[in-house]
Design a protein around this motif. Structure first.
Motif, PDB file in Angstrom:
ATOM      1  N   LEU A 160       0.805  -1.160  -0.070  1.00 23.93           N
ATOM      2  CA  LEU A 160       0.108   0.123  -0.014  1.00 23.93           C
ATOM      3  C   LEU A 160       0.795   1.415   0.096  1.00 23.93           C
ATOM      4  N   SER A 161       2.029   1.337   0.819  1.00 23.20           N
ATOM      5  CA  SER A 161       2.723   2.434   0.768  1.00 23.20           C
ATOM      6  C   SER A 161       3.375   2.811  -0.339  1.00 23.20           C
ATOM      7  N   LEU A 162       3.994   1.479  -1.168  1.00 19.52           N
ATOM      8  CA  LEU A 162       4.477   1.652  -2.589  1.00 19.52           C
ATOM      9  C   LEU A 162       3.507   2.139  -3.553  1.00 19.52           C
ATOM     10  N   PHE A 163       2.202   1.686  -3.497  1.00 17.08           N
ATOM     11  CA  PHE A 163       1.154   2.059  -4.434  1.00 17.08           C
ATOM     12  C   PHE A 163       0.889   3.658  -4.362  1.00 17.08           C
ATOM     13  N   VAL A 164       0.821   4.229  -3.012  1.00 17.31           N
ATOM     14  CA  VAL A 164       0.499   5.490  -2.476  1.00 17.31           C
ATOM     15  C   VAL A 164       1.859   6.502  -2.950  1.00 17.31           C
ATOM     16  N   SER A 165       3.144   5.936  -3.015  1.00 21.18           N
ATOM     17  CA  SER A 165       4.137   6.687  -3.307  1.00 21.18           C
ATOM     18  C   SER A 165       4.170   6.848  -4.735  1.00 21.18           C
ATOM     19  N   LEU A 166       3.910   5.730  -5.514  1.00 18.99           N
ATOM     20  CA  LEU A 166       4.080   5.816  -6.927  1.00 18.99           C
ATOM     21  C   LEU A 166       2.635   6.809  -7.464  1.00 18.99           C
ATOM     22  N   SER A 167       1.642   6.508  -6.583  1.00 24.82           N
ATOM     23  CA  SER A 167       0.616   7.543  -7.305  1.00 24.82           C
ATOM     24  C   SER A 167       0.758   9.032  -6.951  1.00 24.82           C
ATOM     25  N   VAL A 168       1.493   9.265  -5.833  1.00 20.96           N
ATOM     26  CA  VAL A 168       1.970  10.648  -5.644  1.00 20.96           C
ATOM     27  C   VAL A 168       3.039  11.420  -6.690  1.00 20.96           C
ATOM     28  N   ALA A 169       3.804  10.268  -6.814  1.00 24.34           N
ATOM     29  CA  ALA A 169       4.925  10.756  -8.017  1.00 24.34           C
ATOM     30  C   ALA A 169       4.388  10.890  -9.364  1.00 24.34           C
ATOM     31  N   GLY A 170       3.259   9.989  -9.575  1.00 25.46           N
ATOM     32  CA  GLY A 170       2.456  10.432 -10.815  1.00 25.46           C
ATOM     33  C   GLY A 170       1.779  11.704 -10.858  1.00 25.46           C
ATOM     34  N   LEU A 171       1.193  11.760  -9.904  1.00 26.70           N
ATOM     35  CA  LEU A 171       0.446  13.092  -9.755  1.00 26.70           C
ATOM     36  C   LEU A 171       1.303  14.310  -9.820  1.00 26.70           C
ATOM     37  N   GLN A 172       2.533  14.143  -9.126  1.00 28.04           N
ATOM     38  CA  GLN A 172       3.427  15.118  -9.355  1.00 28.04           C
ATOM     39  C   GLN A 172       3.900  15.525 -10.608  1.00 28.04           C
ATOM     40  N   PHE A 173       4.276  14.345 -11.467  1.00 28.05           N
ATOM     41  CA  PHE A 173       4.643  14.324 -12.737  1.00 28.05           C
ATOM     42  C   PHE A 173       3.704  15.125 -13.731  1.00 28.05           C
ATOM     43  N   TRP A 174       2.500  14.534 -13.484  1.00 28.39           N
ATOM     44  CA  TRP A 174       1.135  15.262 -14.332  1.00 28.39           C
ATOM     45  C   TRP A 174       1.294  16.734 -14.064  1.00 28.39           C
ATOM     46  N   HIS A 175       1.302  17.034 -12.766  1.00 26.82           N
ATOM     47  CA  HIS A 175       1.127  18.403 -12.305  1.00 26.82           C
ATOM     48  C   HIS A 175       2.220  19.124 -13.019  1.00 26.82           C
ATOM     49  N   LEU A 176       3.606  18.892 -13.003  1.00 27.91           N
ATOM     50  CA  LEU A 176       4.542  19.529 -13.594  1.00 27.91           C
ATOM     51  C   LEU A 176       4.475  19.565 -14.938  1.00 27.91           C
ATOM     52  N   LYS A 177       4.126  18.560 -15.557  1.00 30.27           N
ATOM     53  CA  LYS A 177       3.897  18.366 -17.078  1.00 30.27           C
ATOM     54  C   LYS A 177       2.892  19.738 -17.756  1.00 30.27           C
ATOM     55  N   SER A 178       1.802  19.458 -16.906  1.00 29.77           N
ATOM     56  CA  SER A 178       0.569  20.378 -17.417  1.00 29.77           C
ATOM     57  C   SER A 178       1.262  21.753 -17.063  1.00 29.77           C
ATOM     58  N   PHE A 179       2.109  22.036 -15.971  1.00 27.21           N
ATOM     59  CA  PHE A 179       2.642  23.603 -15.474  1.00 27.21           C
ATOM     60  C   PHE A 179       3.494  24.093 -16.825  1.00 27.21           C
ATOM     61  N   PHE A 180       4.240  23.076 -17.276  1.00 24.26           N
ATOM     62  CA  PHE A 180       5.340  23.637 -18.270  1.00 24.26           C
ATOM     63  C   PHE A 180       4.552  23.495 -19.538  1.00 24.26           C
ATOM     64  N   GLN A 181       3.594  22.817 -19.933  1.00 23.73           N
ATOM     65  CA  GLN A 181       2.666  23.210 -21.031  1.00 23.73           C
ATOM     66  C   GLN A 181       2.238  24.456 -21.048  1.00 23.73           C
ATOM     67  N   LYS A 182       1.636  24.794 -20.014  1.00 26.81           N
ATOM     68  CA  LYS A 182       0.963  26.132 -20.045  1.00 26.81           C
ATOM     69  C   LYS A 182       1.851  27.066 -20.063  1.00 26.81           C
ATOM     70  N   LYS A 183       3.138  26.977 -19.503  1.00 28.67           N
ATOM     71  CA  LYS A 183       4.232  28.233 -19.705  1.00 28.67           C
ATOM     72  C   LYS A 183       4.861  28.078 -20.892  1.00 28.67           C
ATOM     73  N   LYS A 184       4.461  26.973 -21.869  1.00 31.36           N
ATOM     74  CA  LYS A 184       4.767  26.815 -23.333  1.00 31.36           C
ATOM     75  C   LYS A 184       6.405  26.328 -23.067  1.00 31.36           C
ATOM     76  N   LEU A 185       6.985  25.845 -22.059  1.00 29.85           N
ATOM     77  CA  LEU A 185       8.256  25.410 -22.057  1.00 29.85           C
ATOM     78  C   LEU A 185       8.604  24.298 -22.628  1.00 29.85           C
ATOM     79  N   ILE A 186       7.498  23.324 -22.771  1.00 28.30           N
ATOM     80  CA  ILE A 186       7.857  22.106 -23.273  1.00 28.30           C
ATOM     81  C   ILE A 186       6.762  22.108 -24.548  1.00 28.30           C
TER      82      ILE A 186
END
Length: 216
Positions: A190-216
């Protein structure tokens, strides 16, 4: 290796049984008025246990003061009561344990002004030590050798019962370890699943942020 461990366990059981068998001295402790003191005894099921107690008279030749009274309760680990005595200066109890586990003998001295302290002499025996061999000898009119043989037989029987009791406790501990390991495995997953989920959400959030800023 297992044989050596079993031999060591058997030796410890033998020593424990012999110590319990030869323990004949009572214990003494002080109890201040308004306070409670409890003593625990580990007793196997179907074992006989006897106890006696009295307030020590420190002024021999004089009666005990009226303030020297205690209340005594003997209960099992499940809360079942086996002995109750209120406002006494001595008493005794005897019963056959139905449940295995720790039995508690609690002594309470009523609150008194000015505060007083009583000394209690308590003798608690279980198993082989609880038998009154003097009475057995008188009732059966047997010789000393036969008495010793009976003592040895009861001691061996007690060791036999103790070995089965320890084996049951060992099986209970093994089941507890298996259950604990299983729960820890699920918790790790369960801890591993939660950690991977949080990492995935952080990655998605950063990707969306950089796309909005047109950095990528």
């Amino acid at each position: 290796m297992n044989i050596q461990i079993q031999r060591q366990s058997l030796f410890l059981v033998l020593v424990s049984i012999l110590l319990l068998w030869t323990r004949v001295e009572s214990i003494q402790f002080d109890l201040e008025s308004g306070h409670t003191k409890c003593i625990a005894e580990d007793i196997k099921s179907n074992s006989m246990t006897v106890g006696k107690y009295h307030i020590v008279n420190l002024n021999e030749g004089h009666p005990l003061p009226d303030s020297h009274k205690i209340t005594v309760r003997v209960t099992s680990g499940y809360g079942n009561s086996y002995h109750n005595a209120d406002n006494v200066n001595e008493g005794h109890f005897a019963f056959q344990a139905v449940e295995a586990g720790d039995y508690m003998a609690c002594f309470f001295a009523a609150d008194h002004k000015p505060s007083t302290t009583v000394t209690i002499d308590f003798d608690w025996k279980s198993g082989v030590a609880a038998k009154d061999w003097t009475s057995v000898a008188k009732k059966s009119s047997v010789e000393l050798m036969e008495i010793e043989l009976k003592k040895m037989f009861d001691t061996v029987q007690s060791i036999h019962d103790e070995m089965f009791y320890l084996r049951e406790r060992e099986e209970e501990m093994q089941q507890l370890n298996i259950s604990t390991n299983s729960k820890m495995a699920w918790l790790s997953f369960l801890s591993l699943f939660v950690s991977l989920s949080v990492a995935g959400l952080q990655f998605w959030h950063l990707k969306s942020f950089f796309q909005k800023k047109k950095l990528i």
